[in-house]
Design a protein around this motif. Structure first.
Motif, PDB file in Angstrom:
ATOM      1  N   ASP B  23       0.692  -1.042   0.065  1.00 16.11           N
ATOM      2  CA  ASP B  23       0.058   0.006  -0.082  1.00 16.11           C
ATOM      3  C   ASP B  23       0.950   1.121   0.096  1.00 16.11           C
ATOM      4  O   ASP B  23       0.472   2.175  -0.729  1.00 16.11           O
ATOM      5  N   ILE B  24       2.083   1.329   0.894  1.00 19.25           N
ATOM      6  CA  ILE B  24       2.819   2.407   0.883  1.00 19.25           C
ATOM      7  C   ILE B  24       3.456   2.731  -0.548  1.00 19.25           C
ATOM      8  O   ILE B  24       3.428   3.611  -0.933  1.00 19.25           O
ATOM      9  N   ALA B  25       3.761   1.521  -1.047  1.00 19.13           N
ATOM     10  CA  ALA B  25       4.388   1.649  -2.475  1.00 19.13           C
ATOM     11  C   ALA B  25       3.612   2.309  -3.409  1.00 19.13           C
ATOM     12  O   ALA B  25       3.947   3.298  -4.020  1.00 19.13           O
ATOM     13  N   VAL B  26       2.290   1.932  -3.373  1.00 21.94           N
ATOM     14  CA  VAL B  26       1.367   2.334  -4.250  1.00 21.94           C
ATOM     15  C   VAL B  26       1.250   3.983  -3.964  1.00 21.94           C
ATOM     16  O   VAL B  26       1.156   4.739  -5.072  1.00 21.94           O
ATOM     17  N   SER B  27       0.825   4.205  -2.769  1.00 21.52           N
ATOM     18  CA  SER B  27       0.681   5.649  -2.424  1.00 21.52           C
ATOM     19  C   SER B  27       1.925   6.535  -2.901  1.00 21.52           C
ATOM     20  O   SER B  27       1.609   7.731  -2.943  1.00 21.52           O
ATOM     21  N   SER B  28       2.958   6.036  -2.534  1.00 22.52           N
ATOM     22  CA  SER B  28       4.127   6.778  -2.661  1.00 22.52           C
ATOM     23  C   SER B  28       4.287   7.193  -4.316  1.00 22.52           C
ATOM     24  O   SER B  28       4.520   8.296  -4.837  1.00 22.52           O
ATOM     25  N   ILE B  29       4.202   6.191  -5.273  1.00 25.13           N
ATOM     26  CA  ILE B  29       4.248   6.534  -6.656  1.00 25.13           C
ATOM     27  C   ILE B  29       2.682   7.594  -7.060  1.00 25.13           C
ATOM     28  O   ILE B  29       3.460   8.461  -7.788  1.00 25.13           O
ATOM     29  N   SER B  30       1.903   7.243  -6.428  1.00 26.51           N
ATOM     30  CA  SER B  30       0.555   8.251  -6.801  1.00 26.51           C
ATOM     31  C   SER B  30       0.936   9.655  -6.313  1.00 26.51           C
ATOM     32  O   SER B  30       0.722  10.464  -7.009  1.00 26.51           O
ATOM     33  N   SER B  31       1.525   9.570  -4.961  1.00 21.86           N
ATOM     34  CA  SER B  31       1.712  11.295  -4.444  1.00 21.86           C
ATOM     35  C   SER B  31       3.018  11.671  -5.321  1.00 21.86           C
ATOM     36  O   SER B  31       2.941  13.023  -5.596  1.00 21.86           O
ATOM     37  N   ALA B  32       3.909  10.940  -5.710  1.00 24.70           N
ATOM     38  CA  ALA B  32       5.138  11.511  -6.265  1.00 24.70           C
ATOM     39  C   ALA B  32       4.702  11.917  -7.766  1.00 24.70           C
ATOM     40  O   ALA B  32       5.188  12.929  -8.110  1.00 24.70           O
ATOM     41  N   MET B  33       4.101  11.144  -8.464  1.00 23.75           N
ATOM     42  CA  MET B  33       3.749  11.514  -9.986  1.00 23.75           C
ATOM     43  C   MET B  33       2.464  12.570  -9.824  1.00 23.75           C
ATOM     44  O   MET B  33       2.636  13.727 -10.528  1.00 23.75           O
ATOM     45  N   GLU B  34       1.749  12.872  -8.527  1.00 23.01           N
ATOM     46  CA  GLU B  34       0.788  14.009  -8.653  1.00 23.01           C
ATOM     47  C   GLU B  34       1.778  15.138  -8.182  1.00 23.01           C
ATOM     48  O   GLU B  34       1.220  16.214  -8.842  1.00 23.01           O
ATOM     49  N   ALA B  35       2.809  14.872  -7.442  1.00 25.18           N
ATOM     50  CA  ALA B  35       3.636  16.042  -7.370  1.00 25.18           C
ATOM     51  C   ALA B  35       4.389  16.632  -8.666  1.00 25.18           C
ATOM     52  O   ALA B  35       4.342  17.599  -8.723  1.00 25.18           O
ATOM     53  N   VAL B  36       4.857  15.659  -9.301  1.00 19.20           N
ATOM     54  CA  VAL B  36       5.221  15.970 -10.557  1.00 19.20           C
ATOM     55  C   VAL B  36       4.041  16.646 -11.303  1.00 19.20           C
ATOM     56  O   VAL B  36       4.324  17.984 -12.106  1.00 19.20           O
ATOM     57  N   GLU B  37       2.975  15.987 -11.550  1.00 17.41           N
ATOM     58  CA  GLU B  37       2.058  16.579 -12.616  1.00 17.41           C
ATOM     59  C   GLU B  37       1.523  18.166 -12.055  1.00 17.41           C
ATOM     60  O   GLU B  37       1.398  19.056 -13.032  1.00 17.41           O
ATOM     61  N   LYS B  38       1.386  18.303 -10.888  1.00 15.71           N
ATOM     62  CA  LYS B  38       0.690  19.443 -10.352  1.00 15.71           C
ATOM     63  C   LYS B  38       1.879  20.333  -9.784  1.00 15.71           C
ATOM     64  O   LYS B  38       1.384  21.459  -9.143  1.00 15.71           O
ATOM     65  N   LEU B  39       3.217  19.765  -9.828  1.00 18.71           N
ATOM     66  CA  LEU B  39       4.247  20.732  -9.057  1.00 18.71           C
ATOM     67  C   LEU B  39       3.970  21.113  -7.592  1.00 18.71           C
ATOM     68  O   LEU B  39       3.717  22.249  -7.339  1.00 18.71           O
ATOM     69  N   ASP B  40       3.450  20.116  -7.053  1.00 15.41           N
ATOM     70  CA  ASP B  40       3.038  20.197  -5.736  1.00 15.41           C
ATOM     71  C   ASP B  40       4.001  19.840  -4.620  1.00 15.41           C
ATOM     72  O   ASP B  40       4.098  18.510  -4.626  1.00 15.41           O
TER      73      ASP B  40
END
Ligand SMILES: Nc1ncnc2c1ncn2[C@@H]1O[C@H](COP(=O)(O)OP(=O)(O)O)[C@@H](O)[C@H]1O
Ligand SMILES: [Mg+2]
Lengths: 250, 220
Positions: B23-40
């Motif tokens: 679960d941590i792995a999946v949520s890490s990828i999704s937050s990291a990519m959201e950070a990239v996409e939204k520059l967040d």
């Protein structure tokens, strides 16, 4: 010389009690075959059929064939078969009235060898083979029963070797021994594999895994699974085998 | 409690920890990519924090597995599950580290104070597929489902194809306009990390097959 054994449709009874059911298997030359299974499943009976000791029990009966190098064991003289197929028992059983060296060559003497120098030479040879010579060379005349349990068991193996068998059957040879003696016996068994075909009954799963080339799992008189030891312990094919070896039985 | 029940209990706990790592792995990828996409920046920090937690779980799994191996001498299915738990925990932890690398890229981009020069369609596709691969591989592991595990290998091909496509596309952008090189390289690295993650997802699928059948599949 070492031999291979083929068992074909073996059935064995004690009176009405059917204890081995259609067991067929081959034991390879110069290999260690382990037989495992819960107590009462017929392990001892199976190996006692191989050297024709089963039939010595009143009311006991055997059907099927056992071949020793293609020779039908049940068509031969049982005494000659027992000299070609030696046996080591669960409890070390040196003859209590005999010295260490007399014990080592007891079988040979029984078969008529009288020459003292031949006997002494043979005693030394087999005691060396089991790694006991250095420990007992100054105590050869002491009673065999004065040795430690592990030494007594090695003495019994030496006694079995002295008659130059081709096959050695061992029935839980370490179950009465401490861990250090057990390791020494295991090392010995492993070395003996070069010159003999060995069949060992053990209730110690780790022991089977450590020393054997192939493992047979018997359950209620039936051969459930038989295969290379590594495969059997990593991925047994039968659900019963898996449950037994991983300690989830009954 | 008998020693076998205690053993089963411990093994279940190991797999519960493994599930948490998944679960941590999946949520890490999704937050990291959201950070990239939204520059967040905030999203980027989530993935950074996950790293420590994942590492501790991995160590915990290692300790528990070592103890079971030492004390119980497991065989057959038990042995396969223990060995696989240790290996999969390492893969999951690596995945979390790659996600952390992606978050670091996001933070760098935030500092650059520039928007994206292109839509990140390829990277989003890679993210979606890698997450699916991890989820599938973990499900295959828990459900001892070989055919599901094999699907993970198929999806890796899609990820590789997407990465190849992103690579070509970015090279074209960078050749045309050298002011796009810094950002272009960051996109490329993000793609590269996702491609590595997909590789680790395949290792997990391999473990799932080993647990289910005892076979060791080698990636072609
Ligand atoms: N001398 C005997 N008389 C009658 N039944 C026996 C005798 N020896 C063994 N049995 C029975 O035969 C079955 C197999 O015994 P055995 O071969 O000694 O099993 P194991 O060695 O696997 O413990 C058991 O049910 C046991 O009770
Ligand atoms: Mg017995």
């Amino acid at each position: 010389m070492s031999s291979e054994i083929e068992i074909e449709d073996l059935n064995a009874w004690f009176g009405e009690k059917h204890v081995l059911k259609d067991v067929s298997m081959e034991m390879e030359k110069n290999r260690i075959t382990a037989i495992i299974g819960p107590s009462g499943c017929g392990k001892t009976t199976l190996i006692r059929c191989i050297n024709r000791m089963h039939e010595t029990v009143p009311e006991a009966r055997v059907e099927g064939r056992i071949l020793l190098n293609e020779l039908d064991v049940y068509q031969e003289d049982p005494v000659s078969i027992r000299s070609r197929i030696g046996m080591v028992f669960q409890r070390p059983n040196p003859f209590p009235t005999m010295s260490v060296s007399e014990n080592a060559v007891a079988g040979l003497k029984l078969r008529g060898t009288r020459d003292r120098s031949v006997l002494a030479e043979k005693a030394k040879e087999v005691l060396m083979a089991v790694g006991l010579w250095d420990e007992v060379r100054n105590e050869l005349n002491k009673p065999g029963t004065s040795l430690s349990g592990g030494q007594q068991q090695r003495l019994c193996i030496a006694r079995a070797l002295a008659v130059e068998p081709e096959v050695i059957l061992m029935d839980e040879p370490c179950s009465a021994l401490d861990p250090v003696s057990t390791m020494r016996i295991e090392d010995l068994i492993y070395r003996l594999r070069e010159n003999y075909t060995i069949i060992i009954v053990t209730h110690n799963m780790q022991q089977a895994a450590r020393i054997s080339d192939r493992t047979a799992f018997l359950y209620m008189g039936e051969l459930i699974e038989y295969g290379p030891t590594k495969r059997l312990f990593e991925k047994p094919e039968n659900e019963l085998t898996e449950r037994y070896i991983s300690g989830r039985f009954g | 409690m008998g020693s076998r029940e205690k053993f089963d209990e411990e093994l279940r706990e190991i797999y519960r920890m493994l599930m948490e790592m998944g679960d941590i792995a999946v949520s890490s990828i999704s937050s990291a990519m959201e950070a990239v996409e939204k520059l967040d920046e905030e999203k980027a920090k989530v993935a950074l924090q996950n790293n420590q937690k994942s590492f501790e779980l991995m160590r915990g799994i290692e300790d528990k597995c070592t103890e079971l191996l030492m004390l119980q001498a497991p065989v057959a299915g038990d042995l396969r599950r223990i060995i696989t738990a240790m290996k999969v925990s390492i893969d999951l932890n690596r995945i979390v580290r790659y996600a952390k690398n992606i978050s670091t890229l996001a933070l760098d981009m935030v500092k650059e104070r520039e928007g994206h020069f292109k839509k990140l369609v390829g990277l989003k596709g890679m993210k979606k597929t890698t997450i699916e691969m991890i989820e599938k591989a973990m499900k295959a592991l828990f459900e001892k489902d070989k055919s599901l595990a094999l699907e993970v290998y198929e999806e890796e091909k899609d990820v590789d194809a997407l990465y190849e496509q992103i690579f070509r596309e970015l090279i074209t952008y960078m050749v045309e306009d050298n002011r796009k090189i810094t950002r272009g390289v960051r996109y490329l690295l993000a793609g590269r990390y996702l491609e590595r993650i997909a590789d680790h997802a395949c290792n997990i699928a391999e473990g799932a097959i080993y647990v289910a059948t005892g076979e060791r599949i080698s990636p072609e």
